[in-house]
Write an enzyme that holds these catalytic residues in place. Structure first.
Site, PDB file in Angstrom:
ATOM      1  N   TRP A  67      34.037  43.638  52.341  1.00  0.00           N
ATOM      2  CA  TRP A  67      35.153  43.027  51.571  1.00  0.00           C
ATOM      3  C   TRP A  67      35.810  42.147  52.473  1.00  0.00           C
ATOM      4  O   TRP A  67      36.322  42.350  53.696  1.00  0.00           O
ATOM      5  CB  TRP A  67      35.921  43.923  51.186  1.00  0.00           C
ATOM      6  CG  TRP A  67      35.731  44.278  49.724  1.00  0.00           C
ATOM      7  CD1 TRP A  67      34.901  45.190  49.191  1.00  0.00           C
ATOM      8  CD2 TRP A  67      36.373  43.502  48.409  1.00  0.00           C
ATOM      9  NE1 TRP A  67      35.008  45.175  47.849  1.00  0.00           N
ATOM     10  CE2 TRP A  67      35.775  44.110  47.276  1.00  0.00           C
ATOM     11  CE3 TRP A  67      37.254  42.892  48.173  1.00  0.00           C
ATOM     12  CZ2 TRP A  67      36.086  43.895  46.016  1.00  0.00           C
ATOM     13  CZ3 TRP A  67      37.817  42.367  47.014  1.00  0.00           C
ATOM     14  CH2 TRP A  67      37.154  42.920  45.615  1.00  0.00           C
ATOM     15  N   SER A 100      37.261  48.788  52.399  1.00  0.00           N
ATOM     16  CA  SER A 100      38.360  49.149  53.033  1.00  0.00           C
ATOM     17  C   SER A 100      38.436  50.783  52.847  1.00  0.00           C
ATOM     18  O   SER A 100      38.547  51.663  53.615  1.00  0.00           O
ATOM     19  CB  SER A 100      39.374  48.505  53.176  1.00  0.00           C
ATOM     20  OG  SER A 100      39.383  47.376  53.727  1.00  0.00           O
ATOM     21  N   PHE A 101      38.399  50.990  51.552  1.00  0.00           N
ATOM     22  CA  PHE A 101      38.439  52.429  51.321  1.00  0.00           C
ATOM     23  C   PHE A 101      37.450  53.339  51.799  1.00  0.00           C
ATOM     24  O   PHE A 101      37.535  54.475  52.290  1.00  0.00           O
ATOM     25  CB  PHE A 101      38.593  52.688  49.801  1.00  0.00           C
ATOM     26  CG  PHE A 101      39.191  53.883  49.210  1.00  0.00           C
ATOM     27  CD1 PHE A 101      40.485  54.176  49.485  1.00  0.00           C
ATOM     28  CD2 PHE A 101      38.275  54.955  48.776  1.00  0.00           C
ATOM     29  CE1 PHE A 101      40.914  55.612  48.819  1.00  0.00           C
ATOM     30  CE2 PHE A 101      38.653  56.162  48.143  1.00  0.00           C
ATOM     31  CZ  PHE A 101      40.081  56.541  48.150  1.00  0.00           C
ATOM     32  N   GLU A 102      36.271  52.767  52.241  1.00  0.00           N
ATOM     33  CA  GLU A 102      35.147  53.581  52.436  1.00  0.00           C
ATOM     34  C   GLU A 102      35.204  53.723  54.060  1.00  0.00           C
ATOM     35  O   GLU A 102      34.494  54.488  54.651  1.00  0.00           O
ATOM     36  CB  GLU A 102      33.837  52.849  52.178  1.00  0.00           C
ATOM     37  CG  GLU A 102      33.534  53.191  50.472  1.00  0.00           C
ATOM     38  CD  GLU A 102      34.354  52.353  49.756  1.00  0.00           C
ATOM     39  OE1 GLU A 102      34.731  51.061  50.100  1.00  0.00           O
ATOM     40  OE2 GLU A 102      34.433  52.999  48.734  1.00  0.00           O
ATOM     41  N   CYS A 118      40.002  44.240  55.837  1.00  0.00           N
ATOM     42  CA  CYS A 118      40.882  43.389  55.339  1.00  0.00           C
ATOM     43  C   CYS A 118      41.237  43.534  53.708  1.00  0.00           C
ATOM     44  O   CYS A 118      40.386  43.253  53.061  1.00  0.00           O
ATOM     45  CB  CYS A 118      40.389  41.836  55.671  1.00  0.00           C
ATOM     46  SG  CYS A 118      41.591  40.576  55.045  1.00  0.00           S
ATOM     47  N   HIS A 150      46.030  47.160  42.367  1.00  0.00           N
ATOM     48  CA  HIS A 150      44.994  47.892  43.127  1.00  0.00           C
ATOM     49  C   HIS A 150      45.275  47.651  44.655  1.00  0.00           C
ATOM     50  O   HIS A 150      44.841  48.616  45.456  1.00  0.00           O
ATOM     51  CB  HIS A 150      43.799  47.014  42.731  1.00  0.00           C
ATOM     52  CG  HIS A 150      42.801  47.752  42.713  1.00  0.00           C
ATOM     53  ND1 HIS A 150      42.452  48.773  41.863  1.00  0.00           N
ATOM     54  CD2 HIS A 150      41.587  48.018  43.648  1.00  0.00           C
ATOM     55  CE1 HIS A 150      41.294  49.427  41.815  1.00  0.00           C
ATOM     56  NE2 HIS A 150      40.684  49.082  42.955  1.00  0.00           N
TER      57      HIS A 150
HETATM   58  C1  DLZ Z   1      38.259  46.757  44.750  1.00  0.00           C
HETATM   59  C2  DLZ Z   1      38.753  46.073  46.042  1.00  0.00           C
HETATM   60  C3  DLZ Z   1      39.639  45.121  45.771  1.00  0.00           C
HETATM   61  C4  DLZ Z   1      40.491  44.556  44.484  1.00  0.00           C
HETATM   62  N1  DLZ Z   1      40.216  44.662  47.076  1.00  0.00           N
HETATM   63  C5  DLZ Z   1      39.665  44.923  48.339  1.00  0.00           C
HETATM   64  C6  DLZ Z   1      40.207  44.034  49.493  1.00  0.00           C
HETATM   65  O1  DLZ Z   1      41.089  43.144  49.192  1.00  0.00           O
HETATM   66  N2  DLZ Z   1      39.538  44.540  50.525  1.00  0.00           N
HETATM   67  C7  DLZ Z   1      38.911  45.526  50.707  1.00  0.00           C
HETATM   68  O2  DLZ Z   1      38.386  45.889  51.882  1.00  0.00           O
HETATM   69  N3  DLZ Z   1      38.131  46.172  49.514  1.00  0.00           N
HETATM   70  C8  DLZ Z   1      38.833  45.864  48.426  1.00  0.00           C
HETATM   71  N4  DLZ Z   1      38.233  46.469  47.362  1.00  0.00           N
HETATM   72  C9  DLZ Z   1      37.114  47.525  47.584  1.00  0.00           C
HETATM   73  C10 DLZ Z   1      37.660  48.818  47.659  1.00  0.00           C
HETATM   74  O3  DLZ Z   1      38.051  48.895  49.218  1.00  0.00           O
HETATM   75  C11 DLZ Z   1      36.618  49.942  47.588  1.00  0.00           C
HETATM   76  O4  DLZ Z   1      35.304  49.348  48.157  1.00  0.00           O
HETATM   77  C12 DLZ Z   1      36.491  50.152  45.956  1.00  0.00           C
HETATM   78  O5  DLZ Z   1      37.486  50.671  45.345  1.00  0.00           O
HETATM   79  C13 DLZ Z   1      35.274  51.138  45.839  1.00  0.00           C
HETATM   80  O6  DLZ Z   1      35.746  52.532  46.386  1.00  0.00           O
END
Ligand code: DLZ
Length: 164
Positions: A31, A65-67, A89, A97
């Site tokens: 992302w 990022s969550f991963e 980032c 969110h």
């Molecule tokens: C869903 C999402 C959003 C809205 N924004 C970002 C972001 O700005 N930066 C980032 O690294 N990831 C974003 N994600 C994705 C989440 O981190 C994650 O990949 C999804 O929620 C699936 O688990």
């Protein structure tokens, strides 16, 4: 206040140890990859500057990022590295969110630091807009990737100091 004052890259004053015997993992989020790639490039360059061999930098990517939490956890356990750098980032959008991902990722990476056997460096930019991210990824505020690498090297030195 000048922009330099805000640049933490200029505020890390203690010498950086030789890192030629160290091995690092980097987990990078796809992302906002125009930003995360620049952070990654700077981190790799800085590792090499302090002596880390190319083959001792293990790089994996994750979708968002969550991963980073799972990716870093796997690196901690399975990559034979001395420390892990998480690079992501998260840019604020119109919905809550941003808060959930930022706080969830922060909590997860903190847990890995508490319970894992090697340090995880928090290379997560959380910004209000793209411009703030660009300023920190090679713009007027430097490149945070440099700091992440230096921090990882120093944390390995710290960890090793407890093994003697
Ligand atoms: C869903 C999402 C959003 C809205 N924004 C970002 C972001 O700005 N930066 C980032 O690294 N990831 C974003 N994600 C994705 C989440 O981190 C994650 O990949 C999804 O929620 C699936 O688990």
């Amino acid at each position: 206040m000048s922009s330099t004052t805000y640049n933490l890259s200029n505020m890390i004053s203690r010498p950086v140890p030789d890192a030629s015997s160290m091995r690092f993992g980097i987990v990078v989020s796809e992302w906002n990859d125009n930003i995360t790639q620049r952070l990654l490039d700077a981190a790799v360059r800085t590792f090499e500057k302090y002596g880390v061999q190319k083959e001792n930098i293990v790089i994996k990517s994750v979708p968002g990022s969550f991963e980073l939490i799972f990716g870093c956890s796997q690196m901690q356990r399975n990559a034979g590295v001395d420390a892990v750098v998480a690079i992501g980032c998260i840019i604020r959008g119109d919905t809550p969110h941003f808060e959930y991902i930022s706080s969830g990722t922060t909590r997860g990476l903190s847990e890995l630091n508490l319970h894992g056997n090697i340090p995880v460096v928090f290379g997560l930019l959380t910004t209000n807009n793209l411009q703030q991210a660009e300023e920190r990824a090679g713009g007027i505020l430097g490149n945070k990737g440099d700091e992440y690498a230096v921090t990882a090297i120093k944390m390995v030195e710290l960890a090793r100091s407890f093994q003697k």
